[in-house]
Scaffold this motif. Structure first.
Motif, short mmCIF file in Angstrom:
data_model
loop_
_atom_site.label_atom_id
_atom_site.label_comp_id
_atom_site.label_asym_id
_atom_site.label_seq_id
_atom_site.Cartn_x
_atom_site.Cartn_y
_atom_site.Cartn_z
N ASP A 59 10.97 72.30 -69.47
CA ASP A 59 10.70 72.66 -68.24
C ASP A 59 9.51 72.73 -67.92
OD1 ASP A 59 9.19 74.57 -69.73
OD2 ASP A 59 10.88 76.01 -69.74
N GLU A 61 7.29 69.79 -65.61
CA GLU A 61 7.58 68.44 -65.01
C GLU A 61 7.11 67.30 -65.98
OE1 GLU A 61 6.24 68.07 -61.06
OE2 GLU A 61 7.39 69.95 -60.33
N SER A 62 7.98 66.11 -65.59
CA SER A 62 7.75 65.01 -66.51
C SER A 62 6.48 64.38 -66.32
CB SER A 62 8.81 64.05 -65.97
OG SER A 62 10.23 64.65 -65.87
N ARG A 82 12.82 64.73 -62.33
CA ARG A 82 11.64 65.89 -62.13
C ARG A 82 11.15 66.48 -63.48
NH1 ARG A 82 11.45 71.58 -58.70
NH2 ARG A 82 9.60 72.13 -59.36
N PHE A 83 12.51 66.97 -64.13
CA PHE A 83 11.96 67.64 -65.49
C PHE A 83 13.12 66.65 -66.42
CE2 PHE A 83 11.90 71.12 -62.71
CZ PHE A 83 10.75 71.79 -63.22
N SER A 218 15.80 75.40 -62.00
CA SER A 218 14.80 74.35 -62.21
C SER A 218 14.71 73.62 -61.04
CB SER A 218 15.44 73.37 -63.42
OG SER A 218 16.25 72.61 -63.01
N ASN A 220 15.95 70.85 -60.74
CA ASN A 220 15.92 69.57 -61.30
C ASN A 220 16.34 68.42 -60.26
OD1 ASN A 220 15.05 67.42 -63.01
ND2 ASN A 220 17.14 67.61 -64.14
N MET A 223 13.72 61.55 -59.93
CA MET A 223 12.05 61.32 -59.51
C MET A 223 12.43 60.58 -58.13
SD MET A 223 9.20 61.87 -60.37
CE MET A 223 9.12 62.48 -61.94
N TYR A 227 7.03 60.91 -55.22
CA TYR A 227 6.56 61.96 -56.11
C TYR A 227 5.65 61.30 -57.09
CZ TYR A 227 5.63 66.35 -58.26
OH TYR A 227 5.03 67.50 -58.91
N TYR A 251 -0.36 73.49 -60.94
CA TYR A 251 0.65 74.15 -59.92
C TYR A 251 -0.29 75.28 -59.15
CZ TYR A 251 2.00 77.39 -63.74
OH TYR A 251 2.25 78.24 -64.54
N GLY A 278 11.54 76.27 -61.33
CA GLY A 278 10.59 76.08 -62.19
C GLY A 278 9.64 77.24 -62.57
#
Ligand code: N01
Length: 535
Positions: A59, A61-62, A82-83, A218, A220, A223, A227, A251, A278
């Protein structure tokens, strides 16, 4: 006889080949310190190797839950969501191991079972479950904070006729729940991720909930190139900023106290964060974890959302978390968790006041009712932060056991060293931000600090580093004092050791924040390590 043979010798022995172990091996190699790692699994990845349950994903972000120590590495890897989900994170861990050629220094399927400090030799003697004996000048525990999976003490588990699973020890071949009547026990982060996915397969899913949790959607998704690029073109600066944040995650952390704005403004901010998804929800206002009145406004908002998402008001009522301030148990992040309870084949059983009394061959008994199922998923968590450390019989100076030294709870200096245990280092140990942060950021900080300390030791021509008892006691008092300025101790959480019957209860991680903590560690190193003795 293994005991009569000369042990293997190495300068630094690392226990664990998760992200911490991998980075340690790389960094120690760079310093010219011969090192090797022992790993219980047959592959790298640590928590991401074991936790293969359906729906498992990070949880954080990648773009942020990845190593920042190498610009080439962070430019080369592409995340698909994204996750990231567990299989992708595990692929990433394998990619890192291959790219840095780390496997040749890892002994897989080898668990450290005992470690004793030999004061005369100034070395650790480590024994493994495969009968190996290894003498190491430095012992570094990269054993992970959430690795000691735990089944609850419910009678009858062994009698169950069907299959039993624990989210933290999931079968590598996966599980097909098609047509099955499934029970899942627990509603923590793991369950909240697994429930919606298992519900898609199972014929019937019964969720046994003792404590409802707060969960944030999330949001999610795949990607996007834009971004990913927004991070990649500026990675070093963004990573540097993340390292100074409270959680090690970059963040939008509000500086505004919740009660200083109107109710309408508060609601608008919560709505904005709910829509964005998130854990950044908890950063909506500056005082959500220190001011109960402020916290209640966020908790009320989420409870209202739950009521809106769950069609049956009685089910919604059971799902409303009321017994802890929001965020004081690990906030959960989900994809369609609450909505899953609208499905006709998903049933919620409240075991708060009518606990599970036993597992029978046919299923689960709670509150006098029998729930017949074909398999049971235990999403019942871990002996967190100390479980994996105390699973090794560690003996420090004068043969004192770590289990004795920590009988009243873990005591460390900075979460890095323990008085009486020279040359023993913990990575993200209790007393450091650790589980309250982006783990990879905290892992990198600890590995860098430990490796700098070892380099310092080498430059001094000395062989032993140890924290003083005084420094440790001061740090423990500070950790405790800072925790009690917050709402965290109000929850019976695994942060407090409250999930394990008989475990001493104290707030284990350091809530002072990743940035603040890093500064403290850096200052200590810059000042020549006050609070540590070198001989
Ligand atoms: O474990 P948990 P987890 N009868 O301890 C219940 C990280 N993580 O594996 O709260 C009935 O949180 C227990 O109930 P209660 C994250 O840090 C991260 O879910 O003790 N229920 C609770 O509901 C997380 O916090 C990610 O009353 C029983 C549940 O089992 C940590 O791992 C994903 C019971 C255990 O919840 C641990 O999460 C997953 C009993 N006898 C995990 N015994 C992400 O990054 C226990 N329970 C997204």
């Amino acid at each position: 006889m293994a005991g009569n043979t000369e042990p293997e010798r190495i300068e630094a022995l690392v226990i664990g080949a998760g992200f911490a172990g991998l980075y340690l091996l790389h960094k120690l190699r760079g310093l010219g310190i011969p090192a090797m790692a022992l790993e219980a699994g047959d592959g790298v990845g640590g928590t991401w190797y074991w936790n293969r349950y359906p729906g498992a994903r990070c949880d954080v972000e990648s773009m942020q839950y990845s190593f920042g120590f190498s610009e080439e590495l962070q430019q080369a890897w592409n995340w698909s969501e994204r996750f990231a989900a567990q299989p992708e994170i595990l692929r990433y861990a394998n990619h890192v191991a291959d790219r840095l050629d780390l496997r040749r220094d890892i002994s897989f399927k080898t668990r450290a079972v005992a470690a004793a400090w030999d004061a005369a030799a100034a070395r650790w003697l480590v024994e493994t479950d495969t009968g190996r004996r290894i003498s190491a000048r430095h012992l570094i525990l990269a054993t992970g904070c959430l690795s000691a999976a735990r089944l609850p003490d419910i009678p009858g588990i062994a009698d169950f006729a069907g299959r039993i699973y624990h989210t933290g020890q999931w079968p590598h071949e996966g599980v097909d729940f098609t047509g099955q009547r499934v029970a899942i026990i627990g509603t923590g982060s793991s369950a909240i991720q697994a429930i919606p996915v298992i519900a898609q397969q199972a014929a019937q899913l019964t969720v046994f909930q003792r404590t409802p949790n707060f969960s944030i959607p999330s949001r999610n998704g795949p990607m996007t190139e834009d971004y990913a690029e927004s991070w990649k073109r500026d990675y070093p600066a963004k990573r540097a900023a993340a390292r100074r944040m409270r959680t090690g995650i970059l963040y939008n952390l509000s500086q505004t106290p919740a009660m200083s704005v109107s109710e309408a403004e508060r609601r608008a901010e919560y709505e904005r964060r709910w829509a964005a998804g998130g854990t950044a929800f908890m950063a909506a206002f500056s005082d959500l974890l220190t001011n109960r009145e402020a916290n209640d406004t966020a908790a009320d908002f989420v409870r209202e959302k739950i009521r809106g998402l769950v069609h049956d008001p009685e089910v919604a009522e059971i799902l409303l978390p009321r017994n802890h301030p929001i965020g004081t148990k690990r906030i959960c992040v989900d994809t369609a968790y609450y909505e899953t309870f609208n499905l006709p084949h998903v049933k919620l059983v409240d075991v708060r006041n009518h606990p599970i009394t036993r597992i029978t061959p046919e299923g689960v008994e709670a509150g006098g009712a029998a729930h017949a199922v074909d398999c049971i998923v235990f999403a019942t968590g871990f002996d967190a932060m100390t479980g994996t450390i105390l699973a090794i019989d560690i003996r420090g100076r004068d043969g004192v056991a770590m289990r004795e030294a920590w009988a009243d709870g873990p005591r460390t200096h900075l979460g890095l060293m323990v008085a009486g245990f020279p040359n023993l280092f913990l990575i993200t140990g209790p007393g450091s931000p650790s589980v309250l942060s982006n783990m990879i950021v905290s892992i990198e900080q600890h590995v860098d600090w430990v490796c700098d300390a070892l380099a310092h030791l080498g430059r001094q021509g000395q062989g032993v580093m140890e924290t003083t008892l005084k420094a440790q006691e001061d740090w423990v008092a500070h950790v405790n004092e800072v925790a009690h300025r917050t709402l965290y101790p109000q929850a019976n959480s695994w942060y407090m050791g409250a999930n394990i019957p008989g475990k001493p209860q104290l707030f284990m991680p350091y809530v002072g924040g990743v940035g603040t903590y890093r500064q403290i560690c850096d200052d200590i190193a810059a000042q020549g390590y006050p609070g540590f003795a070198f001989t």
